[in-house]
Design a protein around this motif. Structure first.
Motif, PDB file in Angstrom:
ATOM      1  N   PRO A 115       0.809  -1.223   0.000  1.00 19.78           N
ATOM      2  CA  PRO A 115       0.000   0.000   0.000  1.00 19.78           C
ATOM      3  C   PRO A 115       0.844   1.276   0.000  1.00 19.78           C
ATOM      4  CG  PRO A 115      -0.809  -1.559   1.627  1.00 19.78           C
ATOM      5  CD  PRO A 115       0.505  -2.075   1.162  1.00 19.78           C
ATOM      6  N   LEU A 116       1.966   1.258   0.708  1.00 15.32           N
ATOM      7  CA  LEU A 116       2.813   2.447   0.769  1.00 15.32           C
ATOM      8  C   LEU A 116       3.543   2.667  -0.553  1.00 15.32           C
ATOM      9  CD1 LEU A 116       4.240   2.137   4.398  1.00 15.32           C
ATOM     10  CD2 LEU A 116       2.087   3.142   3.590  1.00 15.32           C
ATOM     11  N   LYS A 117       3.913   1.595  -1.210  1.00 13.37           N
ATOM     12  CA  LYS A 117       4.510   1.736  -2.538  1.00 13.37           C
ATOM     13  C   LYS A 117       3.491   2.300  -3.521  1.00 13.37           C
ATOM     14  CE  LYS A 117       6.176  -2.502  -2.962  1.00 13.37           C
ATOM     15  NZ  LYS A 117       6.949  -3.648  -3.526  1.00 13.37           N
ATOM     16  N   ASP A 118       2.238   1.894  -3.374  1.00 17.14           N
ATOM     17  CA  ASP A 118       1.182   2.439  -4.238  1.00 17.14           C
ATOM     18  C   ASP A 118       0.995   3.938  -4.012  1.00 17.14           C
ATOM     19  OD1 ASP A 118       0.753  -0.044  -5.311  1.00 17.14           O
ATOM     20  OD2 ASP A 118      -1.011  -0.504  -4.083  1.00 17.14           O
ATOM     21  N   THR A 146      -1.722  14.094  17.091  1.00 20.04           N
ATOM     22  CA  THR A 146      -2.977  13.966  17.833  1.00 20.04           C
ATOM     23  C   THR A 146      -2.888  12.826  18.846  1.00 20.04           C
ATOM     24  OG1 THR A 146      -5.363  13.561  17.595  1.00 20.04           O
ATOM     25  CG2 THR A 146      -3.914  12.433  16.055  1.00 20.04           C
ATOM     26  N   ILE A 147      -3.757  12.884  19.839  1.00 24.35           N
ATOM     27  CA  ILE A 147      -3.911  11.762  20.765  1.00 24.35           C
ATOM     28  C   ILE A 147      -5.289  11.112  20.580  1.00 24.35           C
ATOM     29  CG2 ILE A 147      -2.330  12.703  22.490  1.00 24.35           C
ATOM     30  CD1 ILE A 147      -4.790  13.648  24.076  1.00 24.35           C
ATOM     31  N   ASN A 148      -6.013  11.547  19.554  1.00 26.34           N
ATOM     32  CA  ASN A 148      -7.321  10.997  19.247  1.00 26.34           C
ATOM     33  C   ASN A 148      -7.129   9.674  18.497  1.00 26.34           C
ATOM     34  OD1 ASN A 148      -9.839  10.348  18.004  1.00 26.34           O
ATOM     35  ND2 ASN A 148     -10.466  12.487  18.094  1.00 26.34           N
ATOM     36  N   TYR A 149      -7.397   8.562  19.181  1.00 24.55           N
ATOM     37  CA  TYR A 149      -7.128   7.257  18.579  1.00 24.55           C
ATOM     38  C   TYR A 149      -7.972   7.012  17.341  1.00 24.55           C
ATOM     39  CZ  TYR A 149      -6.857   2.243  17.886  1.00 24.55           C
ATOM     40  OH  TYR A 149      -6.699   0.996  17.324  1.00 24.55           O
ATOM     41  N   LYS A 150      -9.216   7.471  17.320  1.00 21.89           N
ATOM     42  CA  LYS A 150     -10.063   7.292  16.143  1.00 21.89           C
ATOM     43  C   LYS A 150      -9.434   7.973  14.926  1.00 21.89           C
ATOM     44  CE  LYS A 150     -13.756   5.139  17.817  1.00 21.89           C
ATOM     45  NZ  LYS A 150     -14.257   3.851  17.283  1.00 21.89           N
ATOM     46  N   LEU A 151      -8.863   9.140  15.155  1.00 20.57           N
ATOM     47  CA  LEU A 151      -8.220   9.875  14.066  1.00 20.57           C
ATOM     48  C   LEU A 151      -6.953   9.163  13.606  1.00 20.57           C
ATOM     49  CD1 LEU A 151      -8.550  12.412  12.379  1.00 20.57           C
ATOM     50  CD2 LEU A 151      -7.384  13.707  14.160  1.00 20.57           C
ATOM     51  N   ILE A 152      -6.173   8.672  14.561  1.00 23.58           N
ATOM     52  CA  ILE A 152      -4.965   7.914  14.233  1.00 23.58           C
ATOM     53  C   ILE A 152      -5.341   6.656  13.449  1.00 23.58           C
ATOM     54  CG2 ILE A 152      -3.066   6.554  15.207  1.00 23.58           C
ATOM     55  CD1 ILE A 152      -3.060   8.515  17.578  1.00 23.58           C
ATOM     56  N   GLN A 153      -6.371   5.993  13.893  1.00 22.61           N
ATOM     57  CA  GLN A 153      -6.821   4.764  13.236  1.00 22.61           C
ATOM     58  C   GLN A 153      -7.255   5.044  11.798  1.00 22.61           C
ATOM     59  OE1 GLN A 153     -10.643   2.904  14.394  1.00 22.61           O
ATOM     60  NE2 GLN A 153      -9.447   1.073  14.869  1.00 22.61           N
ATOM     61  N   PHE A 154      -7.981   6.131  11.587  1.00 25.90           N
ATOM     62  CA  PHE A 154      -8.409   6.467  10.231  1.00 25.90           C
ATOM     63  C   PHE A 154      -7.205   6.698   9.323  1.00 25.90           C
ATOM     64  CE2 PHE A 154      -8.819   9.855   7.129  1.00 25.90           C
ATOM     65  CZ  PHE A 154      -9.705   9.255   6.249  1.00 25.90           C
ATOM     66  N   GLN A 155      -6.223   7.474   9.807  1.00 22.87           N
ATOM     67  CA  GLN A 155      -5.047   7.760   8.990  1.00 22.87           C
ATOM     68  C   GLN A 155      -4.294   6.471   8.654  1.00 22.87           C
ATOM     69  OE1 GLN A 155      -4.173  10.358   7.430  1.00 22.87           O
ATOM     70  NE2 GLN A 155      -1.982  10.224   7.028  1.00 22.87           N
ATOM     71  N   TYR A 156      -4.186   5.589   9.616  1.00 22.73           N
ATOM     72  CA  TYR A 156      -3.520   4.310   9.385  1.00 22.73           C
ATOM     73  C   TYR A 156      -4.257   3.508   8.304  1.00 22.73           C
ATOM     74  CZ  TYR A 156      -1.714  -0.387  10.290  1.00 22.73           C
ATOM     75  OH  TYR A 156      -1.161  -1.633  10.147  1.00 22.73           O
ATOM     76  N   LYS A 157      -5.569   3.425   8.428  1.00 20.58           N
ATOM     77  CA  LYS A 157      -6.356   2.673   7.452  1.00 20.58           C
ATOM     78  C   LYS A 157      -6.229   3.269   6.053  1.00 20.58           C
ATOM     79  CE  LYS A 157      -9.981   0.784  10.449  1.00 20.58           C
ATOM     80  NZ  LYS A 157     -11.444   0.802  10.746  1.00 20.58           N
ATOM     81  N   LEU A 158      -6.203   4.586   5.979  1.00 24.54           N
ATOM     82  CA  LEU A 158      -6.077   5.218   4.664  1.00 24.54           C
ATOM     83  C   LEU A 158      -4.724   4.901   4.036  1.00 24.54           C
ATOM     84  CD1 LEU A 158      -7.123   7.074   2.441  1.00 24.54           C
ATOM     85  CD2 LEU A 158      -6.213   9.020   3.731  1.00 24.54           C
ATOM     86  N   LEU A 159      -3.662   5.024   4.805  1.00 25.63           N
ATOM     87  CA  LEU A 159      -2.329   4.747   4.265  1.00 25.63           C
ATOM     88  C   LEU A 159      -2.184   3.274   3.879  1.00 25.63           C
ATOM     89  CD1 LEU A 159       0.019   6.885   6.556  1.00 25.63           C
ATOM     90  CD2 LEU A 159      -0.874   7.432   4.285  1.00 25.63           C
ATOM     91  N   MET A 160      -2.839   2.396   4.616  1.00 29.11           N
ATOM     92  CA  MET A 160      -2.799   0.976   4.283  1.00 29.11           C
ATOM     93  C   MET A 160      -3.846   0.596   3.234  1.00 29.11           C
ATOM     94  SD  MET A 160      -0.336  -0.459   5.718  1.00 29.11           S
ATOM     95  CE  MET A 160       0.884  -0.035   6.960  1.00 29.11           C
ATOM     96  N   ARG A 161      -4.576   1.591   2.764  1.00 33.00           N
ATOM     97  CA  ARG A 161      -5.589   1.419   1.706  1.00 33.00           C
ATOM     98  C   ARG A 161      -6.674   0.405   2.103  1.00 33.00           C
ATOM     99  NH1 ARG A 161      -4.895   3.731  -3.232  1.00 33.00           N
ATOM    100  NH2 ARG A 161      -2.908   4.810  -3.596  1.00 33.00           N
ATOM    101  N   ILE A 162      -7.067   0.442   3.352  1.00 34.12           N
ATOM    102  CA  ILE A 162      -8.179  -0.392   3.809  1.00 34.12           C
ATOM    103  C   ILE A 162      -9.309   0.482   4.350  1.00 34.12           C
ATOM    104  CG2 ILE A 162      -6.874  -2.490   4.245  1.00 34.12           C
ATOM    105  CD1 ILE A 162      -6.589  -1.692   7.131  1.00 34.12           C
ATOM    106  N   SER A 163      -9.223   1.776   4.088  1.00 35.55           N
ATOM    107  CA  SER A 163     -10.330   2.673   4.426  1.00 35.55           C
ATOM    108  C   SER A 163     -11.484   2.393   3.465  1.00 35.55           C
ATOM    109  CB  SER A 163      -9.870   4.128   4.313  1.00 35.55           C
ATOM    110  OG  SER A 163     -10.894   5.015   4.699  1.00 35.55           O
ATOM    111  N   THR A 164     -12.688   2.708   3.889  1.00 34.85           N
ATOM    112  CA  THR A 164     -13.863   2.341   3.107  1.00 34.85           C
ATOM    113  C   THR A 164     -14.036   3.223   1.866  1.00 34.85           C
ATOM    114  OG1 THR A 164     -16.245   1.913   3.214  1.00 34.85           O
ATOM    115  CG2 THR A 164     -15.436   3.855   4.389  1.00 34.85           C
TER     116      THR A 164
END
Length: 228
Positions: free
Chosen positions: A57-60, A84-102
């Motif tokens: 995903p990061l290469k993409d 941020t310390i907002n885990y929901k926000l951190i989780q979203f960014q992680y999912k987007l970078l890993m291309r598993i966001s909806t």
């Protein structure tokens, strides 16, 4: 999600001496039995990625952003520890970078959305992640307003022609990173629920999200005029 990321890392690197994959997967399973994985555990997992550059995903993203020298370790540390310390926000960014966001295209492929895989905003192209965040005319119009705000209120020299700062949230100014991260989360939610992108509505969203964050972040956003 996190299990897959760890498996992928060790599958690619196959490097002994970093961390034992089975041990880490066991630790994650144990956490799951005790309760949901908290932000501190998630941040701990990030230290596993001594060199995440080979993750597909990061290469993409490197290809999409037309940038081959992205320091992904710095990117992950930035949004996980500094922005941020907002885990929901951190989780979203992680999912987007890993291309598993909806996205609607993925929901259609999974037979969740039974109507169409096309964009709910422009209703022309497939609603992929690249389309949602980088191509849709509605997103581009919203981002133009966003970039104007950043340029006028936070950094007169801010330029993001290849969307590098927008996607990675790896600018030197952590408040710019925060705004870009929250804006992507907002865009994702609006596409998912098929609602328009609206600047006033976005500012209300920021006001809601920032409640659980550091006082310094809230103060900086108030001083910039993003929230009141």
């Amino acid at each position: 999600m996190i299990k897959w990321a760890i498996k992928e890392f060790f599958r690619i690197h196959n490097t002994p001496g970093v961390l034992n994959m089975e041990t880490n997967l066991s630790m994650i399973s144990n956490w799951g039995r005790v309760g949901p994985i908290k932000g501190q555990y998630f941040r701990g997992l990030i230290t596993i990625y001594h060199n995440p550059d080979c993750l597909t995903p990061l290469k993409d993203w490197c290809k999409t952003l037309d940038k081959s020298d992205i320091d992904w370790c710095k990117v992950f540390i930035s949004f996980s520890y500094q922005t941020t310390i907002n885990y929901k926000l951190i989780q979203f960014q992680y999912k987007l970078l890993m291309r598993i966001s909806t996205s609607r295209y993925m929901r259609f492929k999974m037979n969740i959305d039974k109507v169409s895989p096309c964009c709910c905003q422009c209703q022309i192209n497939l609603e992929t992640l690249d389309h949602i965040f980088l191509q849709c005319p509605h997103t581009l119009s919203f981002k133009s307003r966003l970039n104007t705000f950043i340029t006028m209120k936070l950094d007169n020299n801010y330029r993001d022609r290849n969307n590098y700062f927008f996607i990675t949230c790896n600018h030197d100014n952590s408040i710019i990173n925060y705004i870009n991260m929250v804006s992507k989360w907002y865009i994702s939610k609006q596409f998912q629920y098929q609602k328009p992108l609206d600047w006033i509505n976005f500012r209300n969203w920021v006001r809601l999200v920032v409640r659980g964050d550091r006082l310094a972040v809230r103060t900086a956003l108030e001083e910039a005029g993003m929230i009141s």
